[in-house]
Design a protein around this motif. Structure first.
Motif, PDB file in Angstrom:
ATOM      1  N   ASN A  57      23.016  13.813  -5.792  1.00 52.90           N
ATOM      2  CA  ASN A  57      22.555  14.813  -4.829  1.00 52.90           C
ATOM      3  C   ASN A  57      21.627  14.202  -3.790  1.00 52.90           C
ATOM      4  OD1 ASN A  57      23.982  16.948  -5.996  1.00 52.90           O
ATOM      5  ND2 ASN A  57      22.317  17.475  -7.400  1.00 52.90           N
ATOM      6  N   THR A  61      21.931  14.008   0.325  1.00 46.71           N
ATOM      7  CA  THR A  61      20.853  14.455   1.213  1.00 46.71           C
ATOM      8  C   THR A  61      20.426  13.346   2.167  1.00 46.71           C
ATOM      9  OG1 THR A  61      20.050  15.988  -0.478  1.00 46.71           O
ATOM     10  CG2 THR A  61      18.512  15.404   1.283  1.00 46.71           C
ATOM     11  N   ASN A  79      30.495  19.114  -9.198  1.00 49.14           N
ATOM     12  CA  ASN A  79      29.826  19.788  -8.085  1.00 49.14           C
ATOM     13  C   ASN A  79      29.077  18.821  -7.174  1.00 49.14           C
ATOM     14  OD1 ASN A  79      30.770  22.357  -8.652  1.00 49.14           O
ATOM     15  ND2 ASN A  79      28.987  22.937  -9.881  1.00 49.14           N
ATOM     16  N   PRO A  80      28.295  17.862  -7.721  1.00 47.41           N
ATOM     17  CA  PRO A  80      27.644  16.899  -6.832  1.00 47.41           C
ATOM     18  C   PRO A  80      28.634  16.090  -5.992  1.00 47.41           C
ATOM     19  CG  PRO A  80      26.614  16.852  -8.984  1.00 47.41           C
ATOM     20  CD  PRO A  80      27.822  17.717  -9.120  1.00 47.41           C
ATOM     21  N   GLN A  82      31.684  17.057  -5.144  1.00 46.47           N
ATOM     22  CA  GLN A  82      32.275  17.963  -4.154  1.00 46.47           C
ATOM     23  C   GLN A  82      31.328  18.169  -2.974  1.00 46.47           C
ATOM     24  OE1 GLN A  82      35.586  19.368  -4.330  1.00 46.47           O
ATOM     25  NE2 GLN A  82      34.952  19.434  -2.178  1.00 46.47           N
ATOM     26  N   ASN A  83      30.024  18.232  -3.267  1.00 42.73           N
ATOM     27  CA  ASN A  83      29.045  18.345  -2.180  1.00 42.73           C
ATOM     28  C   ASN A  83      29.107  17.133  -1.262  1.00 42.73           C
ATOM     29  OD1 ASN A  83      28.130  20.796  -3.174  1.00 42.73           O
ATOM     30  ND2 ASN A  83      26.442  19.884  -4.347  1.00 42.73           N
ATOM     31  N   ASN A  86      32.241  17.436   0.830  1.00 45.73           N
ATOM     32  CA  ASN A  86      32.048  18.474   1.855  1.00 45.73           C
ATOM     33  C   ASN A  86      31.201  17.965   3.016  1.00 45.73           C
ATOM     34  OD1 ASN A  86      33.509  20.230   0.258  1.00 45.73           O
ATOM     35  ND2 ASN A  86      31.726  21.320  -0.535  1.00 45.73           N
TER      36      ASN A  86
END
Length: 299
Positions: A57, A61, A79-80, A82-83, A86
């Motif tokens: 993450n 960032t 999820n991380p 996929q972030n 994205n």
């Protein structure tokens, strides 16, 4: 050479194993060749999932140009990752992937296939079709920790006179724990002949315990550090699957560059492996395989 200076983040399962440091060495070599920066970080423990998730993450960032990841857990990192995707940050997974494989590419050994091949070699050449074995895994959540015992059991199914002693045991990547588990096995199963250690720490622990006990039980495993190479030469570790960690790190960097330059990369790359034994440990092919883990190794 890239037209801009790229910064990639390499996040492995832990920083406590020579295996992951070999992945880093490969990535660093590619970075030096192609003029990019590879930042390396990893939890101190392969069980610290929360820290690894935070590292991914934080890389997103920070806006790095690409991520190389060895996932501690194939679901929890979805999820991380996929972030990252994205945010248009390409992700290449190495060794331990995601389920489903949403990364741009996944470079790894076929863990089921390699463990199955190891089991068949063990059953045929070391156990001669009969006997008892035990499995010490490192954990039951990483994709590799799931696949390697599965492949080993698959290979053993072809030999009806071979049986497994007890359940699959877990060292949690701790050599001392693996030693303790081995001592218990040696006491509880007097007819035990083989222990399969599913990674470097899970094979080194049994080898050390067996050497101390002067036992005739032998070890087969996955990966090796230089300490384990001596156990191979001594015949305590009778076989080990050596992977290609240096190449995984190197070609992960190459694939990130290809992605950023608009090139198509394969979704899955099966990296080569080598079956190391006391009989072939000094051959040129074995030396090249060992050098994947320790580039300066000389027999």
């Amino acid at each position: 050479m890239p037209t801009q200076h790229y910064v990639f983040e390499l996040i492995t399962k832990s920083n406590a194993s020579p295996y992951w440091l070999a992945v880093k060495e490969g990535a660093d070599a590619a970075a030096a060749k192609y003029g990019v920066t590879v930042q390396f970080e990893a939890p101190s423990s392969g069980l610290d999932l929360a820290t690894q998730i935070s590292m991914v993450n934080n890389a997103v960032t920070a806006g790095v140009n690409g991520i190389i990841l060895a996932a501690q857990n194939p679901k929890a990192l979805l999820n991380p990752v996929q972030n990252a995707l994205n945010a248009h940050i390409p992700v290449v997974t190495v060794d331990s992937g995601l389920s489903p494989n949403i990364a741009d590419s996944f470079l790894a050994t076929s863990n089921v296939g390699a463990a199955e091949a190891l089991a068949k070699y063990t059953a045929t050449h070391l156990m001669h079709g009969s006997g008892e074995y035990a499995i010490i895994d490192f954990n039951h959540t990483a994709s590799t920790g799931i696949a390697r015992p599965e492949g080993f059991e698959l290979g053993m199914k072809a030999f009806p006179n071979i049986k497994r002693d007890g359940p699959v045991l877990y060292s949690e990547n701790n050599i001392s724990t693996a030693i303790s588990l081995t001592n218990n096995l040696l006491t509880e199963y007097p007819h035990l002949t083989i222990i399969f250690g599913a990674n470097d720490r899970s094979a080194l622990g049994p080898a050390e315990a067996i050497a101390r006990a002067h036992s005739k039980v032998r070890v087969v495993g996955f990966d090796a550090d230089l300490g384990e190479i001596q156990y191979v030469k001594d015949g305590i570790i009778e076989a080990s699957i050596l992977q290609s960690p240096y190449d995984m790190g190197y070609y992960a960097v190459v694939e990130l560059l290809d992605i950023l330059q608009g090139k198509k990369v394969p979704k899955r790359v099966n990296t080569p492996y080598f079956l190391l034994t006391p009989q072939n440990v000094n051959t040129p092919a074995a030396i090249r395989a060992i050098q994947q883990y320790a580039p300066n190794y000389k027999p």
